[in-house]
Design a protein around this motif. Structure first.
Motif: not given
Length: 295
Positions: A24-31, A55-57, A126-131
């Motif tokens: 979902k582009k709207s959620l900024g998902q990049n794994f 963790e977030i996301g 610690v998180a890989n945050l949606p940009y």
């Protein structure tokens, strides 16, 4: 077990195909699909077997898994309900993870930390945050005064540089002041686009925000202080005097603004990017008294 890590291109593709998951582009998902990057992030965060991690996301659980291996307990906030069954599957071997299906911007994170972790336990975000929503998330967590020692987050490189910027640099602005009022900010590593699936359009960095025990400057009113800082950067090419005239409009005339800058000991022809935090605090405290007194 190493061959079974989630954060590999092969395993990530297999998980996505199994569940028919679409990004979902709207959620900024990049794994993230590189285990070494994740281990490096955790090492930079300072996590060990005594730690509690937030963790977030979590996505499909790549970072969550590495946190579970390193920390005593992991709490992960995931807003996308489609990912819950995937996480239950991919993380099923770990008994120290709790997934919370909630919007982090609406969650009472401080109360959650107090209820899930031991009083003396060191806690780290610690998180890989949606940009697309990095700044609102971080500012919420910082202003809530969480009992977390630090926040180590993967974010857009340009934003990380702005948050860690020093005076008289191109990246320095109101966001730098806001973040550094609460933390010591440092870019600890840069991350190539190639370690993400799908690759983002921007470069990434890992920013470590270490909580301050107390603010580095004294301000009479925090909200007024942050408003003043934003006003001084409203138009970067304009002088402090011109930006403040525009900001206060009818609340203070031009002469009052010039006098206020003089009282604060700041040349009215300077620009916002030249002021350090102490000078911003002096400026805000001076104008707070002027505005409140109606002078």
């Amino acid at each position: 077990m190493i061959n079974q890590w989630i954060a590999t291109p092969k395993r990530t593709k297999a998980i996505l195909e199994t569940y028919g998951f679409s990004f979902k582009k709207s959620l900024g998902q990049n794994f993230i699909i590189d285990v070494n990057i994740l281990k490096n992030i955790i090492q930079k965060a300072g996590i060990d077997e005594r730690s509690g991690a937030v963790e977030i996301g979590p996505g499909i659980g790549a970072l969550t898994e590495q946190l579970a291996v390193s920390a005593e307990k992991v709490i992960a906030y995931e807003i996308d309900q489609r990912l819950l069954p995937i996480l239950n599957d991919t993380l099923s071997r770990y008994g120290n993870i709790e997934i919370i299906n909630e919007d982090i911007l609406k969650a009472n994170v401080a109360d959650m930390l107090k209820s899930r972790f031991k009083p003396s336990q060191p806690i780290y975000v610690v998180a890989n945050l949606p940009y697309y929503i990095t700044t609102p998330i971080l500012m919420k967590l910082l202003r809530e005064d969480l009992p977390a020692a630090s926040l180590t987050v993967m974010i857009q490189k340009e934003v990380a540089e702005r948050m860690a910027a020093k005076p008289n640099t191109k990246s320095y602005g109101s966001l730098s002041i806001a973040v550094q009022y609460y933390t010591e900010a440092k870019v600890v590593m840069n991350v190539p686009k190639s370690v993400f699936m799908p690759p983002p359009n921007v470069d990434s960095s890992v920013l470590k925000l270490t909580r301050r025990e107390k603010a580095p400057v004294h301000v009479v009113d925090e909200d007024f202080f942050f408003d003043m800082v934003q006003a001084c950067f409203a138009q970067r090419r304009k002088t402090l005097r011109n930006n403040l005239i525009r900001h206060f409009e009818s609340a203070a005339d031009n002469r009052t603004i010039s006098n206020g800058l003089k009282q604060a000991g700041i040349d009215e022809t300077r620009r916002g990017e030249s002021l350090d935090m102490e000078e911003f605090a002096e400026l805000a405290n001076t104008f707070y008294k002027i505005v409140k007194s109606g002078a």
